[in-house]
Design an enzyme around this catalytic site. Structure first.
Site, PDB file in Angstrom:
ATOM      1  N   ASP A 108      38.885   2.543 -13.602  1.00 24.17           N
ATOM      2  CA  ASP A 108      40.380   2.540 -13.222  1.00 24.17           C
ATOM      3  C   ASP A 108      41.127   1.936 -14.452  1.00 24.17           C
ATOM      4  OD1 ASP A 108      43.025   2.062 -12.340  1.00 24.17           O
ATOM      5  OD2 ASP A 108      42.614   0.500 -10.981  1.00 24.17           O
ATOM      6  N   SER A 123      50.101  -6.822  -8.278  1.00 22.15           N
ATOM      7  CA  SER A 123      49.386  -5.505  -8.533  1.00 22.15           C
ATOM      8  C   SER A 123      48.028  -5.263  -7.944  1.00 22.15           C
ATOM      9  CB  SER A 123      49.264  -5.451 -10.009  1.00 22.15           C
ATOM     10  OG  SER A 123      48.303  -4.156 -10.399  1.00 22.15           O
ATOM     11  N   HIS A 132      45.634  -3.512  -9.168  1.00 22.74           N
ATOM     12  CA  HIS A 132      44.864  -3.082 -10.315  1.00 22.74           C
ATOM     13  C   HIS A 132      44.085  -4.186 -11.059  1.00 22.74           C
ATOM     14  CE1 HIS A 132      45.687   1.314  -9.460  1.00 22.74           C
ATOM     15  NE2 HIS A 132      46.915   0.613  -9.077  1.00 22.74           N
TER      16      HIS A 132
END
Lengths: 560, 560
Positions: free
Chosen positions: A200, A371, A373
């Site tokens: 990612d 977030s 991520h």
């Protein structure tokens, strides 16, 4: 010798990203080994600003359709739209088993029901740690942290090596559900040897670590303890942990919780049914019931954190919500960040809420969102645990992929082993070699209303042109025999000028058309296409000189 | 007694914001005392995403036109578009003297020449510290820091008290030109008593202080010292101090400087001519000359920091620039932040630059840009120095104004003395009282091509509808006598479906129209409006069922 060579050539894995590389969203990757293909995720992306009128975008899976017999299943990392949203469309084309964790499939089920295809589909629930064994490949689910519960990375065990696809992830040492990312498994696989890592790249531009979701709980608690009016919290419906923390904060100060907005009601119900969201029944009320409680005993959890035009919070802000009216003293918490492109929408909502006398807490002013991520330090950790032979950054625009490649290089990876790919580009991996090897057909299929793929580039180009310059239609009826004008030319415009105030311009335009037309008829030009082109040119030039605009001009000649 | 009362009533100042309150941009404020009006700034705003095809937005100055004799001049705080951009349009309507500092008027001159009205206009150059004396009012220019040189706040001295309008400002203790904001003057005026403060709210959401412009110079120097290929820096053309620092960094490592992009060439020339930008002539080359120098000796300073479609950097990224081709080894520095709404554009450019092999440094990765506006601590300082009796936050959306009001309250101001106004709302100030008192006509006038104001809400609504759903035109020719269809119905669409692939749908639609029309004719319905409405309804319903879309439907009946 020849045989040996052949088997060598065949003994390789092909990674075929059908979406999600060089773009945000529409994540779908095919991994092919001999006669087996496993597909990771099947997401949509949201239309760009210049995809006028398009509702959503799905991947072109021609490659899967052409290799229908090989496709053994679709394996889902988690339940976000950009990973599961295209399933109903794709399963209609190629009905294969779907594998995912319980919450992920709970959300998928909902979607398939809406599309009326649930009965025809095979959903297989897995748990983090499970391995799905196919004939040659095995697919393992590994628990990770993300902004939705029950998210997994996927490891694919092949006869020639292991592949890890992280899916969306972050590292949260204190997740709300206590289910910490399975770093041990990443380390163990790393120790055994990983051929290829796909990871990612969404937050690769951010230094440091993503803050733990738990920190948001502390901010919420502080805000809830001080508040003495209603509290309205907007968040992503799928962020179950966030919803849990909002509920916890509410309960701790004796507030009832009402869910507002279709997806919020639907997803919270699924999450409660499946045991991912724990709220005592007596703490939940309907939106209709909020008026039975004093303001300081009410929390409303709502959609609209992105200022979406039809979402509940947006309706409250514009006084068009059926049952909730914003009032002085309301505390509104936007517990989400604007997705790039949505800033203006959500700021409009915030302005309106302030104007109505509410106090609004949003991302620029307090710590009320984190977030989902991994930032740079988390990425470094995963790379270091997994120690892959080859690396391909995924989930991101080109700049993200590039910077993720640079990050891998900085922590010691050989740049020759790093591959920045594109959607549609095949990455071929063998035990000792990794290289790009050709392309497959892919692309963005636009969904507009019921139409899947019937809006293409020509329609979009027209919509853009219409949006910026408007349209002008000229109609004239001509008699075939005498070759004379029977009626018209009439001019109708939309989106060009306000006709009532531009009578003179339109009259002049009509004269130009008549003159041009008569000239054509006098010259015995018989091809309508030529005549139309003459009209279009003369009129276009006239209008550009007068207005510096170039509306679409459509001449229509009726012949009788 | 009566007289006394009357003079008392008249002895007040009216603040009339004609733009810039509750919005970003279009800054213009009229300040009226008896028969004198001074106007502060005259800016444009850029169109919102839903103002399809609109180039820019100017204020509605009906109030000034109605009070033409009172208007003594337009006083400019600085040379940014949102403060001077509407001048050519407004001066055409009301030609009054314009006052501003040298650089500001240098930029204005350029604009007026482009509009061909320079000869008719009166531009009066002032220096920071100057006071322009009118009959009753005096207008004083006070030096401030901002992201353009030569910026000023404006103090208006009236018989009943002083008013300060900060304009855009920040506090930079180490500005590039050494011209520090005149805090002493703010303090002195504060000591003498200030009736009303109007202050910039743009950055009120940010804590702390804005970093000094000088810090950027240090970052640039570091980047320039390491670079061994070409350096291309994108920035706002008007940010003269930034350009100066880029030039300094270039010269320090022996690079030549080329300017690329129309506004960059134009504004840097004005700034050099007027002595605001100091670059030795031998260090400047043209874009055509860059090929005469080795890559490591070239810096290109370019427009396009916002990803504007026609700007130089955007063209380089898409390989459509006339003379500059991006190559491997180029270092590209985007020395600006994306203005909200521009994110996607600039990120597209960055992706393309990376793909071409350049290295791109942008805001998320290094300290290469600072804002031009005061953050919370700077605002607190100005409030504390000025100590106004009344306060009205300006320059911002409602959320900014609200938070600026909260900031003023937090540092001790009585909330009863704080006024959050709207564009068009009159604030009436006397020695002891301040209150809202009515409204004047204002608004957003849209400029599209040569048209000023001919695109209104109806045209915009149509453009939005066209953009999202497209248009479908039905034409039919009918004979008046026999009341029969002579030709058609023909159907033409744009932006709806791709016609070649939707033949069947269009054929069915044609049948529906024919049926509907025949029914009308058989029933002897003679009003075309009724017939058109029947067609529109029947067709609209059919298309919605088939496609879930609602194109604009235009039935045209030609009668012969």
């Amino acid at each position: 010798m020849n045989n040996n060579y052949k088997s060598k050539v065949k003994n390789k894995i092909r990674i075929i990203p059908l979406g999600g590389l060089g773009e945000i969203g529409k994540n779908i990757t095919a991994i092919e080994y001999k006669d087996e293909i496993v597909v990771i995720d099947c997401g949509i992306s949201f239309p760009d600003a210049d995809m006028y009128g398009v509702d959503l975008v799905i991947p072109d899976v021609t490659y899967l359709l052409e290799n229908r017999d090989k496709v053994k299943g679709i394996f889902l990392t988690h339940g976000h739209e950009d990973h599961i949203g295209a399933l109903p469309y794709i399963l209609k084309q190629i009905n294969v088993p779907v594998y995912g964790t319980r919450l992920t499939l709970g959300l998928v089920e909902n979607k398939l029901q809406e599309h009326g295809i649930m009965a025809d589909c095979t959903l297989n629930v897995v748990k983090p740690g499970d391995i799905v064994k196919l004939e040659k490949l095995s697919v393992e689910f590994i628990r990770v942290s993300h902004s939705i519960a029950d998210a997994c990375s996927i490891a694919i065990h092949t006869p020639i090596g292991r592949i890890i696809h992280t899916g969306d992830f972050k590292i949260d040492y204190t997740p709300i559900d206590g289910q910490v990312i399975d770093l041990e498994r990443f380390a163990k696989l790393g120790g055994q040897g990983v051929l290829l890592l796909m990871a990612d790249s969404t937050n690769v531009e951010r230094t440091g670590f993503t803050i733990s979701e738990k920190v948001i709980g502390e901010s919420l608690n502080k805000l809830f303890q001080k508040a003495d009016g209603r509290i309205i919290v907007a968040s992503f419906a799928s962020n179950i942990h966030r919803i849990q923390q909002i509920a916890n904060a509410s309960i701790s100060v004796g507030r009832k919780i009402a869910f507002s907005g279709r997806s919020m009601e639907r997803i919270s119900q699924v999450a409660m049914d499946l045991g991912y969201l724990h709220i005592p029944q007596e703490s939940i009320i309907t939106v209709a019931e909020i008026h039975n409680y004093p303001d300081e005993k009410v929390t409303i959890v709502t959609t609209g954190s992105q200022g979406e035009p039809l979402a509940a919070l947006t309706r409250m802000a514009s006084s068009t919500h059926r049952s909730i009216e914003i009032q002085k003293g309301d505390l509104i918490i936007i517990s989400a960040s604007p997705i790039p492109g949505n800033e203006k929408f959500i700021y409009n909502v915030i302005n309106e809420l302030f104007k109505k006398g509410a106090n609004v807490i949003y991302n620029t002013t307090e710590e009320i969102h984190v977030s989902g991520h991994a930032c740079q330090e988390e990425l470094k950790l995963i790379h270091t645990l997994v120690r892959p032979k080859f690396f391909m950054p995924v989930h991101g625009e080109y700049r993200h992929l590039k910077q993720h490649a640079q990050l891998a290089e900085k922590i010691g990876m050989d740049p020759a082993n790093i591959f920045i790919g594109e959607t549609g580009q095949i990455l071929e991996v063998s035990q000792n070699e990794c290289k790009f090897a050709g392309r497959v057909q892919t692309g963005a299929i636009m969904v507009d209303g019921l139409g899947v793929g019937d809006v293409g580039n020509i329609v979009l180009r027209d919509r853009k042109h219409l949006a910026e310059e408007g349209i002008l239609t000229v109609v004239v009826t001509i008699e075939r025999e005498s070759y004379s004008i029977l009626a018209g030319p009439d001019i109708i415009t939309r989106g060009f000028v306000y006709m009532k105030e531009s009578n003179e311009l339109i009259n002049e335009a009509r004269d130009i058309v008549r003159k041009e037309l008569e000239q054509c008829l006098n010259n015995k030009i018989k091809e309508w296409a030529v005549i139309k082109s003459c009209i279009r040119n003369a009129l276009g030039q006239f209008l550009y000189i007068k207005t510096k605009r170039r509306p679409i001009i459509i001449p229509i000649i009726m012949e009788i």
